[in-house]
Design a protein around this motif. Structure first.
Motif, PDB file in Angstrom:
ATOM      1  N   ALA A 169       0.843  -1.192   0.000  1.00 11.16           N
ATOM      2  CA  ALA A 169       0.000   0.000   0.000  1.00 11.16           C
ATOM      3  C   ALA A 169       0.876   1.238   0.000  1.00 11.16           C
ATOM      4  CB  ALA A 169      -0.924   0.011   1.215  1.00 11.16           C
ATOM      5  N   ALA A 170       0.302   2.348  -0.426  1.00 13.72           N
ATOM      6  CA  ALA A 170       0.965   3.645  -0.335  1.00 13.72           C
ATOM      7  C   ALA A 170       0.470   4.353   0.926  1.00 13.72           C
ATOM      8  CB  ALA A 170       0.671   4.490  -1.568  1.00 13.72           C
ATOM      9  N   VAL A 171       1.373   5.063   1.596  1.00 11.94           N
ATOM     10  CA  VAL A 171       1.017   5.812   2.799  1.00 11.94           C
ATOM     11  C   VAL A 171       1.482   7.249   2.609  1.00 11.94           C
ATOM     12  CG1 VAL A 171       1.303   6.037   5.289  1.00 11.94           C
ATOM     13  CG2 VAL A 171       1.253   3.762   4.245  1.00 11.94           C
ATOM     14  N   SER A 172       0.563   8.188   2.796  1.00 12.81           N
ATOM     15  CA  SER A 172       0.907   9.603   2.667  1.00 12.81           C
ATOM     16  C   SER A 172       1.090  10.223   4.047  1.00 12.81           C
ATOM     17  CB  SER A 172      -0.174  10.359   1.888  1.00 12.81           C
ATOM     18  OG  SER A 172      -1.437  10.238   2.529  1.00 12.81           O
ATOM     19  N   GLU A 173       2.064  11.107   4.139  1.00 11.81           N
ATOM     20  CA  GLU A 173       2.311  11.831   5.392  1.00 11.81           C
ATOM     21  C   GLU A 173       2.800  13.220   5.014  1.00 11.81           C
ATOM     22  OE1 GLU A 173       4.272  11.088   9.760  1.00 11.81           O
ATOM     23  OE2 GLU A 173       5.305  10.252   8.020  1.00 11.81           O
ATOM     24  N   GLY A 174       1.961  14.225   5.292  1.00  9.94           N
ATOM     25  CA  GLY A 174       2.298  15.564   4.853  1.00  9.94           C
ATOM     26  C   GLY A 174       2.316  15.631   3.338  1.00  9.94           C
ATOM     27  N   GLN A 175       3.418  16.150   2.789  1.00 14.82           N
ATOM     28  CA  GLN A 175       3.558  16.262   1.342  1.00 14.82           C
ATOM     29  C   GLN A 175       4.236  15.043   0.724  1.00 14.82           C
ATOM     30  OE1 GLN A 175       2.188  18.905  -0.354  1.00 14.82           O
ATOM     31  NE2 GLN A 175       1.388  19.379   1.699  1.00 14.82           N
ATOM     32  N   ASP A 176       4.576  14.068   1.564  1.00 18.38           N
ATOM     33  CA  ASP A 176       5.307  12.895   1.093  1.00 18.38           C
ATOM     34  C   ASP A 176       4.401  11.678   0.982  1.00 18.38           C
ATOM     35  OD1 ASP A 176       7.810  14.278   1.060  1.00 18.38           O
ATOM     36  OD2 ASP A 176       7.903  14.053   3.239  1.00 18.38           O
ATOM     37  N   ALA A 177       4.811  10.775   0.132  1.00 20.09           N
ATOM     38  CA  ALA A 177       4.109   9.496  -0.022  1.00 20.09           C
ATOM     39  C   ALA A 177       5.150   8.387  -0.079  1.00 20.09           C
ATOM     40  CB  ALA A 177       3.251   9.489  -1.279  1.00 20.09           C
ATOM     41  N   PHE A 178       4.842   7.277   0.582  1.00 20.23           N
ATOM     42  CA  PHE A 178       5.786   6.173   0.677  1.00 20.23           C
ATOM     43  C   PHE A 178       5.089   4.874   0.279  1.00 20.23           C
ATOM     44  CE2 PHE A 178       6.649   9.345   3.954  1.00 20.23           C
ATOM     45  CZ  PHE A 178       7.943   9.733   3.619  1.00 20.23           C
ATOM     46  N   THR A 179       5.864   3.978  -0.267  1.00 18.97           N
ATOM     47  CA  THR A 179       5.347   2.659  -0.620  1.00 18.97           C
ATOM     48  C   THR A 179       5.782   1.662   0.447  1.00 18.97           C
ATOM     49  OG1 THR A 179       5.457   3.141  -2.981  1.00 18.97           O
ATOM     50  CG2 THR A 179       5.321   0.822  -2.347  1.00 18.97           C
ATOM     51  N   VAL A 180       4.806   0.936   0.964  1.00 20.03           N
ATOM     52  CA  VAL A 180       5.058  -0.011   2.056  1.00 20.03           C
ATOM     53  C   VAL A 180       4.707  -1.422   1.603  1.00 20.03           C
ATOM     54  CG1 VAL A 180       4.409  -0.718   4.394  1.00 20.03           C
ATOM     55  CG2 VAL A 180       4.598   1.717   3.831  1.00 20.03           C
ATOM     56  N   GLU A 181       5.569  -2.358   1.934  1.00 19.09           N
ATOM     57  CA  GLU A 181       5.264  -3.778   1.756  1.00 19.09           C
ATOM     58  C   GLU A 181       5.415  -4.465   3.109  1.00 19.09           C
ATOM     59  OE1 GLU A 181       6.633  -7.723  -0.806  1.00 19.09           O
ATOM     60  OE2 GLU A 181       8.026  -6.044  -0.552  1.00 19.09           O
ATOM     61  N   VAL A 182       4.384  -5.152   3.551  1.00 17.44           N
ATOM     62  CA  VAL A 182       4.475  -5.940   4.772  1.00 17.44           C
ATOM     63  C   VAL A 182       4.383  -7.411   4.405  1.00 17.44           C
ATOM     64  CG1 VAL A 182       3.516  -4.109   6.210  1.00 17.44           C
ATOM     65  CG2 VAL A 182       1.984  -5.802   5.225  1.00 17.44           C
ATOM     66  N   THR A 183       5.036  -8.244   5.174  1.00 19.42           N
ATOM     67  CA  THR A 183       5.087  -9.671   4.858  1.00 19.42           C
ATOM     68  C   THR A 183       4.678 -10.508   6.064  1.00 19.42           C
ATOM     69  OG1 THR A 183       7.442  -9.762   5.439  1.00 19.42           O
ATOM     70  CG2 THR A 183       6.896  -9.371   3.124  1.00 19.42           C
TER      71      THR A 183
END
Length: 241
Positions: free
Chosen positions: A69-83
């Motif tokens: 999933a993608a997670v946004s925080e402020g003006q940034d966005a990050f791609t997260v993979e959990v296993t």
């Protein structure tokens, strides 16, 4: 030996922002406890929960052993993979047999319930369905050195909410998608008792036999009913932990 991974997965729509709460099922609380165990600090956990409740997590794609999933925080966005480790073929077969072993278990799963007796039977057989903190892995495009970072904790938290509504999200992470569970139950269906009668019972049909075509029709009907019920429930969001 494990089965080949699911290359497509199932994408769950983005969850809207919501207020905190204390409601939850016993199995979703167990999953969220494992998220707490995985967190390095209470500060990281609070930050992850805040992101989850703020609706900062995008749609989550769940496949065998992983969720992205993608997670946004402020003006940034990050791609997260959990296993999460998948069940091997022996444990997957044990899961199917235990679901089929008692009338009503597949009906409960289709209705969004995870029977405690099923999980206890799995544990007695040496099969762990519910994850513990040390099993939860993650990777994020942020620069945090912690694993899991707050963004991954946000995704894991929302996975707990999804699992509350649909335990098949949990089985999918363990390598058993809804379609695979139904297919495996169909494969082992037999006139003497397991899968066909329990599917028929949930639909109020006392005349069903172990005929494979009849069993398939029943499971398809149950699946459609369960999906409709889940859509209705999503219209009235629950209060997660």
């Amino acid at each position: 030996m494990t089965s080949s991974p699911d290359p497509v997965g199932t994408t769950h729509p983005r969850l809207a922002a919501r207020r905190g709460g204390t409601a939850g099922t016993w199995w979703s609380k167990a999953v969220l406890r494992s998220v707490e165990e995985a967190a390095y600090s209470a500060t990281d956990l609070r930050r992850g929960r805040a992101l989850a409740r703020a609706g900062s997590v995008g749609s989550i794609t769940v496949s065998e052993g992983r969720a992205v999933a993608a997670v946004s925080e402020g003006q940034d966005a990050f791609t997260v993979e959990v296993t999460v480790p998948v069940l091997d073929d022996t444990d997957a077969a044990a899961f199917t047999e235990l679901v089929a072993a008692e009338a009503g278990r597949i009906a409960a799963l289709m209705a969004g319930q995870l029977p405690l007796a099923l999980v206890e039977s799995m544990e007695e057989a040496g099969v762990e369905l519910l994850p513990y903190g040390g099993e939860l892995g993650s990777a994020c495009t942020c620069d945090a050195w912690l694993d899991p970072c707050p963004h991954a904790l946000a995704v894991l938290t929302q996975l707990g909410w999804l699992i509350q509504v649909d335990p098949f999200v949990l089985t999918h992470l363990r390598g058993l998608s809804r379609d695979r569970v139904l297919r495996d139950l169909h494969r082992i269906g037999r006139p003497s008792g397991s899968a066909a009668p329990l599917a028929a019972e949930s639909l109020g049909d006392s005349t069903a036999s172990g005929d494979p075509d009849r069993l398939d029709d029943l499971l398809v009907a149950e699946d459609a009913a369960a999906r409709a019920a889940q859509l209705l429930e999503l219209e009235s969001p629950f209060d997660p932990i």
